[in-house]
Design an enzyme around this catalytic site. Structure first.
Site, PDB file in Angstrom:
ATOM      1  N   CYS A   1       0.845  -1.188   0.000  1.00 51.59           N
ATOM      2  CA  CYS A   1       0.000   0.000   0.000  1.00 51.59           C
ATOM      3  C   CYS A   1       0.884   1.243   0.000  1.00 51.59           C
ATOM      4  O   CYS A   1       1.745   1.398   0.858  1.00 51.59           O
ATOM      5  CB  CYS A   1      -0.903  -0.025   1.233  1.00 51.59           C
ATOM      6  SG  CYS A   1      -1.883   1.462   1.386  1.00 51.59           S
TER       7      CYS A   1
ATOM      8  N   ASN B   1       2.401  -8.786  -1.241  1.00 51.89           N
ATOM      9  CA  ASN B   1       1.540  -9.825  -0.653  1.00 51.89           C
ATOM     10  C   ASN B   1       2.257 -11.163  -0.657  1.00 51.89           C
ATOM     11  O   ASN B   1       3.209 -11.369  -1.405  1.00 51.89           O
ATOM     12  CB  ASN B   1       0.265  -9.983  -1.489  1.00 51.89           C
ATOM     13  CG  ASN B   1      -0.628  -8.781  -1.397  1.00 51.89           C
ATOM     14  OD1 ASN B   1      -0.421  -7.801  -2.093  1.00 51.89           O
ATOM     15  ND2 ASN B   1      -1.611  -8.837  -0.522  1.00 51.89           N
TER      16      ASN B   1
HETATM   17  P1  HMG Z   1     -10.447  13.150  -0.874  1.00 48.97           P
HETATM   18  O1  HMG Z   1      -9.522  14.117  -1.511  1.00 48.97           O
HETATM   19  O2  HMG Z   1     -10.640  13.233   0.593  1.00 48.97           O
HETATM   20  O3  HMG Z   1     -11.865  13.133  -1.584  1.00 48.97           O
HETATM   21  O4  HMG Z   1      -9.972  11.697  -1.279  1.00 48.97           O
HETATM   22  P2  HMG Z   1     -12.987  14.170  -1.720  1.00 48.97           P
HETATM   23  O5  HMG Z   1     -14.261  13.461  -1.477  1.00 48.97           O
HETATM   24  O6  HMG Z   1     -12.679  15.423  -0.930  1.00 48.97           O
HETATM   25  O7  HMG Z   1     -12.844  14.527  -3.262  1.00 48.97           O
HETATM   26  C1  HMG Z   1     -11.666  15.095  -3.803  1.00 48.97           C
HETATM   27  C2  HMG Z   1     -11.640  14.824  -5.304  1.00 48.97           C
HETATM   28  O8  HMG Z   1     -11.490  13.412  -5.534  1.00 48.97           O
HETATM   29  C3  HMG Z   1     -12.894  15.249  -6.012  1.00 48.97           C
HETATM   30  O9  HMG Z   1     -12.549  15.613  -7.330  1.00 48.97           O
HETATM   31  C4  HMG Z   1     -13.700  13.974  -6.056  1.00 48.97           C
HETATM   32  O10 HMG Z   1     -14.638  13.949  -7.093  1.00 48.97           O
HETATM   33  C5  HMG Z   1     -12.613  12.959  -6.302  1.00 48.97           C
HETATM   34  P3  HMG Z   1     -12.252  17.132  -7.742  1.00 48.97           P
HETATM   35  O11 HMG Z   1     -13.519  17.855  -7.399  1.00 48.97           O
HETATM   36  O12 HMG Z   1     -11.065  17.598  -6.920  1.00 48.97           O
HETATM   37  O13 HMG Z   1     -11.940  17.044  -9.206  1.00 48.97           O
HETATM   38  N1  HMG Z   1     -12.964  11.597  -5.858  1.00 48.97           N
HETATM   39  C6  HMG Z   1     -12.776  10.499  -6.619  1.00 48.97           C
HETATM   40  N2  HMG Z   1     -12.279  10.344  -7.851  1.00 48.97           N
HETATM   41  C7  HMG Z   1     -12.225   9.085  -8.330  1.00 48.97           C
HETATM   42  N3  HMG Z   1     -12.669   8.008  -7.642  1.00 48.97           N
HETATM   43  C8  HMG Z   1     -13.169   8.146  -6.407  1.00 48.97           C
HETATM   44  C9  HMG Z   1     -13.237   9.438  -5.853  1.00 48.97           C
HETATM   45  N4  HMG Z   1     -13.674   9.906  -4.667  1.00 48.97           N
HETATM   46  C10 HMG Z   1     -13.518  11.231  -4.690  1.00 48.97           C
HETATM   47  N5  HMG Z   1     -13.581   7.058  -5.744  1.00 48.97           N
HETATM   48  C11 HMG Z   1     -10.233   9.332  -1.628  1.00 48.97           C
HETATM   49  C12 HMG Z   1     -10.625  10.537  -0.785  1.00 48.97           C
HETATM   50  C13 HMG Z   1     -10.703   8.099  -0.915  1.00 48.97           C
HETATM   51  C14 HMG Z   1     -10.892   9.455  -2.984  1.00 48.97           C
HETATM   52  C15 HMG Z   1      -8.691   9.342  -1.797  1.00 48.97           C
HETATM   53  O14 HMG Z   1      -8.085   9.473  -0.537  1.00 48.97           O
HETATM   54  C16 HMG Z   1      -8.165   8.123  -2.477  1.00 48.97           C
HETATM   55  O15 HMG Z   1      -8.469   7.832  -3.622  1.00 48.97           O
HETATM   56  N6  HMG Z   1      -7.315   7.321  -1.789  1.00 48.97           N
HETATM   57  C17 HMG Z   1      -6.660   6.172  -2.388  1.00 48.97           C
HETATM   58  C18 HMG Z   1      -6.684   5.046  -1.427  1.00 48.97           C
HETATM   59  C19 HMG Z   1      -5.977   3.841  -2.018  1.00 48.97           C
HETATM   60  O16 HMG Z   1      -6.107   3.523  -3.186  1.00 48.97           O
HETATM   61  N7  HMG Z   1      -5.183   3.131  -1.177  1.00 48.97           N
HETATM   62  C20 HMG Z   1      -4.547   1.930  -1.585  1.00 48.97           C
HETATM   63  C21 HMG Z   1      -5.528   0.790  -1.606  1.00 48.97           C
HETATM   64  S1  HMG Z   1      -5.909   0.183   0.030  1.00 48.97           S
HETATM   65  C22 HMG Z   1      -4.681  -1.038   0.308  1.00 48.97           C
HETATM   66  O17 HMG Z   1      -3.772  -1.176  -0.455  1.00 48.97           O
HETATM   67  C23 HMG Z   1      -4.845  -1.960   1.475  1.00 48.97           C
HETATM   68  C24 HMG Z   1      -5.391  -3.344   1.080  1.00 48.97           C
HETATM   69  O18 HMG Z   1      -4.537  -3.963   0.138  1.00 48.97           O
HETATM   70  C25 HMG Z   1      -5.536  -4.237   2.308  1.00 48.97           C
HETATM   71  C26 HMG Z   1      -4.264  -4.290   3.156  1.00 48.97           C
HETATM   72  O19 HMG Z   1      -3.230  -4.770   2.675  1.00 48.97           O
HETATM   73  O20 HMG Z   1      -4.373  -3.819   4.281  1.00 48.97           O
HETATM   74  C27 HMG Z   1      -6.788  -3.230   0.451  1.00 48.97           C
HETATM   75 MG    MG Z   2      -2.774  -5.104   0.595  1.00 49.42          MG
END
Ligand code: HMG
Ligand code: MG
Length: 313
Positions: A241, A250
């Site tokens: 991540c 993984n």
């Molecule tokens: P934010 O900036 O707080 O969102 O991000 P917001 O609601 O304030 O919106 C900001 C902008 O993002 C807006 O656009 C929204 O429309 C847009 P603007 O008006 O500036 O043009 N937006 C989006 N665009 C595309 N798709 C969306 C979306 N939501 C809002 N879904 C947000 C919050 C969650 C979007 C951001 O923090 C984010 O994308 N984070 C990425 C998280 C991520 O991918 N992490 C890695 C995966 S998790 C992981 O790896 C763990 C896992 O493997 C399990 C483990 O190992 O533990 C699963």
């Molecule tokens: Mg993971």
């Protein structure tokens, strides 16, 4: 002779594996990796995430990729990660049939990962699960940092139990207990799985293990012994991540398959097929890949090839 018991593996390489890479393999490269995984026998793959392209540019092609995967591999259980309702809306528009929400078990990890506090992240996950169910989608709920958090240290078990119970009450089809930074030990996995069985039916529990300290397979064995039959893994061991410092890839799918098959379980997955996928990913990412058993597996493959050539000569 009694039939072997099956375990179910979801390969998360196209999402977890590729979300943190310096090299962009492109949509075509992702499709080829997915095709090789399908050919190896994978029936469930997490293919992408509908997150902000500003946060994770590697997943910016989610809509195009998800649509192409559904069209080309109709029998595949294709899962996509969505952090909020906007992600669900985009995933649904792209034809997704299964989504995964990501809730971390600590305040700081949620803030770093999805820019929400723990309470808000819990509520947003519940709303997203409910909306996905209303659309007829299958659902998974990650409970991340379920052992240790890179910012807050050991995660209290009570918190993991409380959040897993909330995700179960929100009707997630699968609750995926994640060792985000790969810090768990087999003893901890055994203890936490025994406790989790008390709040979530065992058939709904899955584990998502990272292999930072070389204990991924041992931890998977501990989960197997505790009754878990659903596992995430990543071909070649790619993953991590971007928002969790210190997280390696993984547990490698090839290591998990080798361990499970040698222990009398059936996976339906071909090791030779997985090696072809590792070779491809290695070329595309331009770095050596593979789990702990990769050297032995490749030697075995070379030996099998030589034996076949000799037989045919
Ligand atoms: P934010 O900036 O707080 O969102 O991000 P917001 O609601 O304030 O919106 C900001 C902008 O993002 C807006 O656009 C929204 O429309 C847009 P603007 O008006 O500036 O043009 N937006 C989006 N665009 C595309 N798709 C969306 C979306 N939501 C809002 N879904 C947000 C919050 C969650 C979007 C951001 O923090 C984010 O994308 N984070 C990425 C998280 C991520 O991918 N992490 C890695 C995966 S998790 C992981 O790896 C763990 C896992 O493997 C399990 C483990 O190992 O533990 C699963
Ligand atoms: Mg993971």
């Amino acid at each position: 002779m009694s039939a072997k018991e099956a375990i179910h593996i979801t390969d998360v390489a196209p999402r977890d594996g590729l979300q943190n890479q310096a090299v962009d393999v492109g949509t075509e490269g992702k499709l080829r990796l997915i095709e090789l995984l399908v050919e190896a026998g994978l029936r469930s793959i997490e293919v992408t995430s509908f997150v902000s392209p500003k946060a994770v540019p590697q997943m910016a092609d989610a809509a195009e990729l998800a649509a192409q995967v559904q069209a080309r591999f109709a029998a595949l259980r294709t899962s996509v990660l969505v952090p909020n309702l906007k992600g669900l809306e985009r995933a649904h528009a792209a034809g997704a049939k299964e989504i995964a929400v990501v809730l971390s078990a600590t305040e700081t990890m949620n803030r770093k990962n999805i820019n929400m506090g723990l309470d808000q992240a819990t509520e947003v996950s519940e709303q997203t699960l409910a909306a996905a169910r209303a659309l007829g989608l299958r659902t998974r709920a990650y409970v991340a940092v379920a052992f240790d958090c890179p910012f807050e240290g050991e995660t209290p078990l009570d918190e993991v139990l409380r959040l897993s119970a909330r995700m179960h009450a929100a009707a997630a089809d699968e609750i995926v207990i994640a060792d985000t930074i790969g810090s768990a030990s087999p003893g901890q996995v055994k203890a936490r799985m025994a406790a989790l069985r008390g709040v979530v039916p065992i058939e709904r529990l899955a584990v998502h293990l990272h292999d930072t300290r070389g204990m991924g397979v041992a931890n998977a064995w501990a989960a197997l012994e505790a009754g878990v039959r659903r596992f995430d893994a990543s071909v070649g061991g790619i993953g991590g991540c971007p928002f969790a410092p210190g997280a390696a890839g993984n547990v490698a799918t090839e290591d998990l398959v080798l361990m499970a098959e040698r222990s009398g379980f059936s996976t339906g997955i071909s090791l030779a097929g997985l090696l072809a996928a590792v070779d491809f990913a290695q070329g595309a990412l331009r770095k050596p890949l593979g789990g702990r058993a990769i050297t032995w597996l490749r030697r075995q493959r070379d030996k099998d090839t030589q034996d076949n050539t000799r037989r045919l000569a």
